[in-house]
Design an enzyme around this catalytic site. Structure first.
Site, PDB file in Angstrom:
ATOM      1  N   ARG A 159     -15.455   0.173  -8.462  1.00 55.70           N
ATOM      2  CA  ARG A 159     -15.702  -0.889  -9.449  1.00 55.70           C
ATOM      3  C   ARG A 159     -14.398  -1.496  -9.958  1.00 55.70           C
ATOM      4  NH1 ARG A 159     -19.488   0.137  -7.241  1.00 55.70           N
ATOM      5  NH2 ARG A 159     -21.595   0.632  -7.948  1.00 55.70           N
ATOM      6  N   SER A 229     -27.044  -2.183 -13.897  1.00 54.41           N
ATOM      7  CA  SER A 229     -26.369  -0.970 -14.368  1.00 54.41           C
ATOM      8  C   SER A 229     -25.345  -1.313 -15.440  1.00 54.41           C
ATOM      9  CB  SER A 229     -25.673  -0.270 -13.195  1.00 54.41           C
ATOM     10  OG  SER A 229     -26.615   0.124 -12.229  1.00 54.41           O
ATOM     11  N   GLU A 325     -19.841  -1.387 -17.531  1.00 59.45           N
ATOM     12  CA  GLU A 325     -19.540  -2.231 -16.366  1.00 59.45           C
ATOM     13  C   GLU A 325     -19.386  -3.703 -16.740  1.00 59.45           C
ATOM     14  OE1 GLU A 325     -21.389  -2.191 -12.604  1.00 59.45           O
ATOM     15  OE2 GLU A 325     -21.724  -0.033 -12.581  1.00 59.45           O
TER      16      GLU A 325
END
Length: 337
Positions: A159, A229, A325
């Protein structure tokens, strides 16, 4: 007149900006950026709005990237595909599947645009976009010059990428180039894909399974606002993982190349008793603990308060601090949770 950003973010947060400019090509993008810079206003480049949490009205100009186009070149062993940043990611995955360009099936139904994919190095079911990303083309904000980076130069991680670090807030991705090998090798390592037979499985089977699983667990943003998410899967030292296994024998973990262990954030939140937890107008989704949902015209600040509550509970229980995120956007730009 203020412009509502509610239709342009998947959490359906009703914040405004001073001005919204849609751009259809790189030249329009340059003109829009120059316009904002001349006015010395805050600027936000927006793709699909699936990775942002607006916490206040944005006191500047939002540039909506809607550049489109897909070019394909074929070589002996691979397809090389250049995609404009404004293309919808899932539609691009479908396009590849229909045309026989295989490899991206595990990444089906991830919301957002192609331009956002390398920033976050999106991933799902054992595949990350960096495995197929050949080159990223971008526009430098300070001088409006076009440049490109190879896969290695992008410094991809879990990520992570150079676009979230050294080049953060300095560039705008304009297009992404992919290499998809003609010799397809299914990746069936994760969860619901493990029951598929590697000897007989097709790319269509993988795509269909991923879509079915995601639709069964993840709410449609059109019906229930969310950004998919909300938390990264934390990466911890092997020793800490072994210690946790003594108490939590079913803790889900995946060994990484450097010896660390990636654990499932959703499992941690669920085990902490927070799946389905409701706090005012926001909640943890009752089918997937990684997803925070807007129940009823909530504000971004309420989403952030819920996220902070989850982080606090999980840290206290497991000694693992979760990281968000999505980008948290304040009145002038990105802020910390």
């Amino acid at each position: 007149m203020p412009v509502s950003l509610k239709p342009f973010n998947t959490l359906s947060l009703d914040q405004n900006c001073h001005q919204l400019i849609s751009v259809a090509n790189v030249n329009d993008l340059k003109v829009a950026i120059e316009h904002v810079q001349n006015q010395q206003l805050p600027m936000l480049i927006l793709g699909g709005g699936s990775n942002v949490v607006f916490t206040q009205d944005f006191e500047g100009v939002v540039i909506k990237q809607e550049t489109k186009g897909i070019e394909v070149k074929e070589e002996a062993d691979s397809y090389y595909i250049k995609v404009q940043a404004g293309e919808d990611w899932h539609s691009f995955v479908e396009y590849c599947l229909v045309n026989g360009y295989h490899g991206l099936e595990n990444l089906a139904l991830i919301p957002g645009t192609v331009g956002a994919a390398p920033i976050q190095n999106i991933g799902a079911y054992g595949v990350e976009v960096n495995q197929f990303c050949e080159r990223v083309n971008y526009l430098e904000l300070k001088n409006l010059e076009c440049h490109s980076l190879s896969n290695e130069q992008c410094k991809f991680g879990y990520r992570e990428s150079i676009f979230k670090d050294e080049l953060k807030n300095q560039v705008v991705i304009t297009s992404v180039e992919f290499r998809l090998p003609k010799l397809w090798q299914p990746n069936l390592k994760y969860g619901p894909l493990q029951h598929l037979d590697a000897n007989t499985v097709t790319p269509q089977d993988v795509f269909r399974t991923v879509c079915e699983v995601r639709m069964s667990k993840l709410p449609d943003p059109a019906e229930l606002g969310n950004v998919g998410s909300f938390f990264k899967n934390p990466v911890i030292k092997a020793g800490q993982y072994v210690e946790l296994l003594k108490t939590y024998s079913d803790l889900v973990g995946y060994a990484q190349a450097d010896g660390t262990i990636k654990v499932a954030a959703g499992w941690l939140i669920d085990e902490a008793g927070l799946k389905g937890f409701t706090q005012g107008r926001v909640a943890v989704h009752d089918k997937q603990a990684l997803v925070l949902v807007n129940l009823d015209n909530a504000q971004g600040a309420e989403i952030c308060q819920l996220a902070e509550h989850i982080i606090e509970i999980v840290t206290a229980k497991f000694g693992i601090r979760l990281e968000a995120e999505p980008r948290i956007i304040g009145s002038k730009g990105e802020v910390q949770l």
